[in-house]
Write a protein that holds these residues in place. Structure first.
Motif, PDB file in Angstrom:
ATOM      1  N   THR A  88      10.850   2.392  -0.115  1.00  0.00           N
ATOM      2  CA  THR A  88      11.034   3.671  -1.181  1.00  0.00           C
ATOM      3  C   THR A  88      11.904   3.321  -2.706  1.00  0.00           C
ATOM      4  O   THR A  88      12.697   2.383  -2.170  1.00  0.00           O
ATOM      5  CB  THR A  88      11.554   5.006  -0.500  1.00  0.00           C
ATOM      6  N   LYS A  98       8.054  13.674   0.921  1.00  0.00           N
ATOM      7  CA  LYS A  98       7.507  12.226   1.394  1.00  0.00           C
ATOM      8  C   LYS A  98       8.028  11.722   2.726  1.00  0.00           C
ATOM      9  O   LYS A  98       9.416  11.821   2.992  1.00  0.00           O
ATOM     10  CB  LYS A  98       7.820  11.278   0.145  1.00  0.00           C
ATOM     11  N   SER A 117       2.138  -1.520  -8.646  1.00  0.00           N
ATOM     12  CA  SER A 117       0.834  -1.988  -8.129  1.00  0.00           C
ATOM     13  C   SER A 117       0.152  -3.065  -8.942  1.00  0.00           C
ATOM     14  O   SER A 117      -0.644  -4.042  -8.657  1.00  0.00           O
ATOM     15  CB  SER A 117      -0.300  -0.918  -7.378  1.00  0.00           C
ATOM     16  N   THR A 147      11.303   6.578  -9.088  1.00  0.00           N
ATOM     17  CA  THR A 147      10.790   5.958 -10.309  1.00  0.00           C
ATOM     18  C   THR A 147      11.326   6.098 -11.711  1.00  0.00           C
ATOM     19  O   THR A 147      10.762   5.648 -12.692  1.00  0.00           O
ATOM     20  CB  THR A 147       9.223   6.618 -10.178  1.00  0.00           C
ATOM     21  N   LYS A 206       1.017  -1.077   0.207  1.00  0.00           N
ATOM     22  CA  LYS A 206       0.061  -0.061   0.100  1.00  0.00           C
ATOM     23  C   LYS A 206       0.999   1.338  -0.008  1.00  0.00           C
ATOM     24  O   LYS A 206       1.752   1.313   0.702  1.00  0.00           O
ATOM     25  CB  LYS A 206      -1.019  -0.008   1.157  1.00  0.00           C
ATOM     26  N   GLU A 207       0.663   2.192  -0.854  1.00  0.00           N
ATOM     27  CA  GLU A 207       1.506   3.507  -0.930  1.00  0.00           C
ATOM     28  C   GLU A 207       1.082   4.250   0.315  1.00  0.00           C
ATOM     29  O   GLU A 207       0.027   4.508   0.735  1.00  0.00           O
ATOM     30  CB  GLU A 207       1.028   4.210  -2.275  1.00  0.00           C
ATOM     31  N   SER A 208       2.247   5.061   0.669  1.00  0.00           N
ATOM     32  CA  SER A 208       1.787   5.924   1.805  1.00  0.00           C
ATOM     33  C   SER A 208       2.034   7.316   1.077  1.00  0.00           C
ATOM     34  O   SER A 208       3.247   7.691   0.676  1.00  0.00           O
ATOM     35  CB  SER A 208       3.182   5.568   2.773  1.00  0.00           C
ATOM     36  N   LYS A 209       1.243   8.232   1.410  1.00  0.00           N
ATOM     37  CA  LYS A 209       1.403   9.385   0.571  1.00  0.00           C
ATOM     38  C   LYS A 209       1.644  10.717   1.672  1.00  0.00           C
ATOM     39  O   LYS A 209       1.337  11.895   1.234  1.00  0.00           O
ATOM     40  CB  LYS A 209      -0.095   9.619  -0.118  1.00  0.00           C
ATOM     41  N   VAL A 249       8.590   7.170  -4.521  1.00  0.00           N
ATOM     42  CA  VAL A 249       7.611   6.510  -3.989  1.00  0.00           C
ATOM     43  C   VAL A 249       7.958   5.998  -2.661  1.00  0.00           C
ATOM     44  O   VAL A 249       9.030   5.338  -2.339  1.00  0.00           O
ATOM     45  CB  VAL A 249       7.023   5.365  -5.018  1.00  0.00           C
ATOM     46  N   TYR A 307       4.551   4.075  -9.210  1.00  0.00           N
ATOM     47  CA  TYR A 307       3.699   3.133  -8.424  1.00  0.00           C
ATOM     48  C   TYR A 307       2.270   2.255  -9.058  1.00  0.00           C
ATOM     49  O   TYR A 307       2.207   1.348  -8.911  1.00  0.00           O
ATOM     50  CB  TYR A 307       3.219   3.869  -7.098  1.00  0.00           C
ATOM     51  N   GLU A 326       8.933   0.881   6.019  1.00  0.00           N
ATOM     52  CA  GLU A 326       8.561   1.146   4.770  1.00  0.00           C
ATOM     53  C   GLU A 326       9.468   1.142   3.697  1.00  0.00           C
ATOM     54  O   GLU A 326      10.717   1.211   3.968  1.00  0.00           O
ATOM     55  CB  GLU A 326       7.741   2.561   5.001  1.00  0.00           C
ATOM     56  N   PHE A 380       6.112   3.189   0.206  1.00  0.00           N
ATOM     57  CA  PHE A 380       4.943   2.236   0.315  1.00  0.00           C
ATOM     58  C   PHE A 380       5.437   1.031   1.255  1.00  0.00           C
ATOM     59  O   PHE A 380       6.356   1.169   1.846  1.00  0.00           O
ATOM     60  CB  PHE A 380       4.753   1.505  -1.184  1.00  0.00           C
TER      61      PHE A 380
END
Length: 387
Positions: free
Chosen positions: A260, A252, A331, A263, A210-213, A288, A327, A258, A290
């Motif tokens: 990272t 971020k 995903s 990209t 799951k992405e962390s924003k 990113v 991402y 977590e 997540f």
């Protein structure tokens, strides 16, 4: 010159115990990568180990170094790098070859002396944006000169430490290769651990990560991190200074455990790092962040950085000269993974292997520090050797 004394050692110039030959690049049309002619040493790209790694050859050599010469980078940002020639090569403009004068100097002693005093030598460079060392600056470099037998004994002692360091480095590489070979089998299901059988499940990664924003709301809210190809580091330690933008509001937020990754890639390689040693930090918006929600994190990190997963990436990247793996693509990547129990069992092996490698790396660092301290004592005459 040569009349000062320090612990019964003469204080003189490098040219008193060594010859210095400055390189000259051959004509541009004479370069090749097919091994034709004489190996060419231009500078930093060949200075990756104690002995040069030849990548180009020339059929029109201008200046030579001989076997056992000390090679020194003399131009550009890599000025001061050194190694020892293991054959006769052509040396380009960015390299100087230093050889011992007969009955005056010992090649290995000169190598260790320059290595130890390289910062002093760099103070002699001209040019701020593009440093250079001239023949006169190298020849005139002030050094302490012990007797020839003492030079030989000092070089022999330090060479013993180098051999211990090389053996430790070789052992670390072997451990890494063993782990890599085992992981290629365990992460693909080619090899199964005792007690596990049956087909692996096919899933979209978005179902198990799951992405962390979360982003910062003020400047320097948390420590700034750099996610490199070798891991995650505090930025001020990695670069010896903070290079993030003046205002890092909106960066971020990444919490311990977590993941990272950047990209964008110029060479198609994407590295996924998991934060382990810092409770919370921040990374550039170009990355990113997540977390694993239905996967064992240690297994996931190894899996994402495996050769097997790189094949999934190549099938999903976008772009031409600069490749993008955002991402959304991550995903939507479909992979086969084992049960969580099998993931945990594989993760235990990964952790044990990482622990063994880390211990060896700590031992290697201790050897390097011990050698550094020994050089400080032996190459300054603070501790004398019996001849």
């Amino acid at each position: 010159m040569g009349n000062k004394r320090s612990n019964n050692w003469r204080v003189g110039r490098l040219q008193e115990i060594a010859y210095v030959v400055m390189g000259q690049s051959p004509p541009g049309s004479s370069y090749n990568t097919e091994g034709k002619g004489v190996g060419l040493i231009n500078g930093p790209t060949e200075f990756t180990k104690k002995h040069p790694v030849v990548k180009q050859w020339t059929v029109e050599p201008k200046k030579y170094c001989e076997n056992r010469d000390v090679l020194l980078c003399v131009r550009g940002s890599s000025t001061g790098r050194i190694n020892i020639s293991d054959s006769k090569y052509c040396i380009g403009r960015g390299v100087a070859a230093i050889s011992a004068r007969e009955n005056m100097g010992v090649t290995d002693y000169i190598y260790y002396l320059i290595d130890h005093k390289v910062n002093n030598l760099l103070n002699c460079t001209t040019g701020s944006t593009f440093p250079n060392l001239s023949s006169a600056e190298i020849k005139g470099f002030e050094i302490k000169i012990p007797s020839l037998p003492e030079q030989q004994k000092i070089a022999s002692i330090l060479s013993t430490w180098d051999k211990a360091i090389q053996l430790k480095e070789k052992l670390i590489q072997q451990k890494k290769e063993q782990k890599k070979g085992l992981m290629q089998k365990l992460l693909t299901g080619e090899k199964r651990l005792p007690g596990f059988e049956g087909e692996w499940e096919e899933v979209k990664l978005g179902e198990v990560i799951k992405e962390s924003k979360d982003k910062t709301l003020k400047h320097n809210q948390y420590p700034v991190l750099t996610s490199s190809r070798k891991g995650i580091y505090l930025q001020d330690k990695y670069f010896s200074k903070q290079v993030a933008s003046r205002n890092n509001t909106g960066y971020k937020i990444i919490k311990e455990g977590e993941f990272t990754y950047r990209t964008m890639s110029d060479d198609g390689k994407f590295v996924f790092n998991r934060l382990a040693d810092v409770p919370v930090g921040i990374v550039s918006p170009a990355y990113v962040v997540f977390r694993a929600v239905e996967m064992e994190p240690v297994f996931l990190e190894e899996f994402l950085n495996s050769h097997q997963f790189n094949r999934y990436i190549r099938a999903n990247v976008q772009g031409g000269t600069r490749l993008s793996y955002k991402y959304k693509s991550l995903s939507e990547t479909i992979v086969k993974i084992p049960s969580k129990d099998e993931q945990k069992a594989i993760a235990d092996i990964i952790l044990q292997s990482n622990k063994e490698i880390k211990l060896l790396q700590q031992e290697l660092e201790q050897l390097k520090q011990q050698k550094k301290g020994l050089m400080q004592l032996l190459l300054t005459g603070k501790v004398r050797v019996k001849v």
